[in-house]
Write a protein that holds these residues in place. Structure first.
Motif, PDB file in Angstrom:
ATOM      1  N   ALA A   1     -14.959 -43.193 -92.501  1.00 47.86           N
ATOM      2  CA  ALA A   1     -15.144 -41.882 -91.884  1.00 47.86           C
ATOM      3  C   ALA A   1     -16.158 -41.967 -90.753  1.00 47.86           C
ATOM      4  N   ALA A   2     -15.827 -41.348 -89.611  1.00 42.91           N
ATOM      5  CA  ALA A   2     -16.802 -41.268 -88.523  1.00 42.91           C
ATOM      6  C   ALA A   2     -17.810 -40.152 -88.775  1.00 42.91           C
ATOM      7  N   CYS A   3     -17.395 -39.125 -89.521  1.00 45.10           N
ATOM      8  CA  CYS A   3     -18.243 -37.932 -89.692  1.00 45.10           C
ATOM      9  C   CYS A   3     -19.084 -38.040 -90.960  1.00 45.10           C
ATOM     10  N   HIS A   4     -20.299 -37.535 -90.875  1.00 43.84           N
ATOM     11  CA  HIS A   4     -21.188 -37.601 -92.032  1.00 43.84           C
ATOM     12  C   HIS A   4     -20.698 -36.718 -93.181  1.00 43.84           C
ATOM     13  N   THR A   5     -19.756 -35.814 -92.877  1.00 40.13           N
ATOM     14  CA  THR A   5     -19.186 -34.965 -93.930  1.00 40.13           C
ATOM     15  C   THR A   5     -18.146 -35.701 -94.763  1.00 40.13           C
ATOM     16  N   GLY A   6     -17.738 -36.877 -94.288  1.00 40.28           N
ATOM     17  CA  GLY A   6     -16.686 -37.628 -94.958  1.00 40.28           C
ATOM     18  C   GLY A   6     -15.336 -37.493 -94.276  1.00 40.28           C
ATOM     19  N   ASP A   7     -15.249 -36.579 -93.309  1.00 42.52           N
ATOM     20  CA  ASP A   7     -14.010 -36.463 -92.537  1.00 42.52           C
ATOM     21  C   ASP A   7     -13.843 -37.682 -91.636  1.00 42.52           C
ATOM     22  N   ARG A   8     -12.610 -37.988 -91.336  1.00 44.40           N
ATOM     23  CA  ARG A   8     -12.333 -39.129 -90.458  1.00 44.40           C
ATOM     24  C   ARG A   8     -12.984 -38.943 -89.086  1.00 44.40           C
ATOM     25  N   THR A   9     -12.872 -37.735 -88.522  1.00 43.04           N
ATOM     26  CA  THR A   9     -13.527 -37.461 -87.245  1.00 43.04           C
ATOM     27  C   THR A   9     -14.397 -36.215 -87.389  1.00 43.04           C
ATOM     28  N   CYS A  10     -15.313 -36.050 -86.436  1.00 37.93           N
ATOM     29  CA  CYS A  10     -16.203 -34.886 -86.451  1.00 37.93           C
ATOM     30  C   CYS A  10     -15.503 -33.615 -85.990  1.00 37.93           C
ATOM     31  N   PHE A  11     -14.251 -33.730 -85.577  1.00 37.45           N
ATOM     32  CA  PHE A  11     -13.532 -32.580 -85.034  1.00 37.45           C
ATOM     33  C   PHE A  11     -12.422 -32.093 -85.962  1.00 37.45           C
ATOM     34  N   ASP A  12     -12.431 -32.537 -87.204  1.00 36.31           N
ATOM     35  CA  ASP A  12     -11.333 -32.215 -88.125  1.00 36.31           C
ATOM     36  C   ASP A  12     -11.465 -30.835 -88.762  1.00 36.31           C
ATOM     37  N   ALA A  13     -12.700 -30.325 -88.909  1.00 35.55           N
ATOM     38  CA  ALA A  13     -12.922 -29.214 -89.838  1.00 35.55           C
ATOM     39  C   ALA A  13     -12.981 -27.833 -89.190  1.00 35.55           C
ATOM     40  N   ASP A  14     -13.193 -27.762 -87.881  1.00 37.41           N
ATOM     41  CA  ASP A  14     -13.492 -26.457 -87.279  1.00 37.41           C
ATOM     42  C   ASP A  14     -12.584 -26.195 -86.070  1.00 37.41           C
ATOM     43  N   VAL A  15     -11.294 -26.003 -86.357  1.00 39.13           N
ATOM     44  CA  VAL A  15     -10.334 -25.697 -85.297  1.00 39.13           C
ATOM     45  C   VAL A  15     -10.416 -24.204 -84.983  1.00 39.13           C
ATOM     46  N   LEU A  16     -10.570 -23.883 -83.727  1.00 41.72           N
ATOM     47  CA  LEU A  16     -10.770 -22.488 -83.314  1.00 41.72           C
ATOM     48  C   LEU A  16      -9.433 -21.797 -83.042  1.00 41.72           C
ATOM     49  N   PRO A  17      -9.367 -20.504 -83.319  1.00 39.55           N
ATOM     50  CA  PRO A  17      -8.121 -19.780 -83.060  1.00 39.55           C
ATOM     51  C   PRO A  17      -7.909 -19.559 -81.559  1.00 39.55           C
ATOM     52  N   LEU A  18      -6.657 -19.749 -81.126  1.00 39.12           N
ATOM     53  CA  LEU A  18      -6.281 -19.442 -79.750  1.00 39.12           C
ATOM     54  C   LEU A  18      -5.718 -18.030 -79.699  1.00 39.12           C
ATOM     55  N   ALA A  19      -5.905 -17.375 -78.570  1.00 41.01           N
ATOM     56  CA  ALA A  19      -5.294 -16.054 -78.379  1.00 41.01           C
ATOM     57  C   ALA A  19      -3.782 -16.216 -78.359  1.00 41.01           C
ATOM     58  N   GLU A  20      -3.099 -15.226 -78.895  1.00 36.73           N
ATOM     59  CA  GLU A  20      -1.620 -15.253 -78.900  1.00 36.73           C
ATOM     60  C   GLU A  20      -1.090 -15.189 -77.487  1.00 36.73           C
TER      61      GLU A  20
END
Lengths: 130, 130
Positions: free
Chosen positions: A111-130
């Protein structure tokens, strides 16, 4: 993103770095003496994390085969994986067209991320406007 | 990395941004009010460039479908591709584990780099120590 600090390491901007002067001359640092460094898995293309480097961290990354960053929170160098075992073996390093960003292609162990996720960008995907 | 400025745009850190307050509350900005934003080609994984965003640039990126950055040199917003035609259509946006970096996966039209290179990291590969 844990690591073992390097005792006695100089602060960012300290001119004692051993970085190749030809690289140091064109590197464009922020006000804090640092440039952002993107770590990318060399074969899959995953963007693993973003860290920060000063001249000495870049020098160590180029010469030791292991990614070295400057921790802004701890104000010390850290070698990725020294405590976690999740090392980054350096495959290639490039500057961008403005010489103010580094891209390091690495082979990431675990894991690259200290949370155990493979990357630091896996956990917090932001919503896009419709 | 050319663009058309947005006249009358607020400066970074201006609280007038329309960014979702839930996102603004956890965003960790640098001393200049900005966070680095990595643009990655969504399908090939290429790291195209790194730009900078304040709250409003992130808001526009999330809501317009086009990548918007803050230019540190020109001190204004720019919508990637407005003058060059090399637009970045937003596919997804994520914050990292520290909420201090943005990863935008895009569909890049043509060259991402103002030099004409596909990415801003194509031209300046640094030598590694043997």
């Amino acid at each position: 993103m844990t690591s073992t600090p390097t005792p006695g390491a100089p602060s960012p901007g300290t001119p004692a770095s051993s970085l190749d002067p030809a690289i140091a001359a064109r590197l464009r640092r922020g006000a804090d003496g640092l440039v952002p460094a993107i770590a990318q898995q060399y074969d899959t293309g995953e963007v693993l994390m973003l860290g920060w480097m000063d001249d000495e961290a870049l020098h160590r990354t180029l010469t030791t085969g292991r990614c070295t960053y400057w921790s802004r929170s701890r104000q010390e160098y850290w070698v990725k994986g020294d405590t976690s075992g999740h090392v980054q073996r350096v495959r290639s390093v490039a500057l961008d067209c403005d010489a103010d960003t580094v891209l390091v292609r690495v082979d990431q162990t675990g894991a690259a991320c200290h949370t155990g996720d493979r990357t630091c960008f896996d956990a917090d995907v932001l919503p896009l406007a419709e």
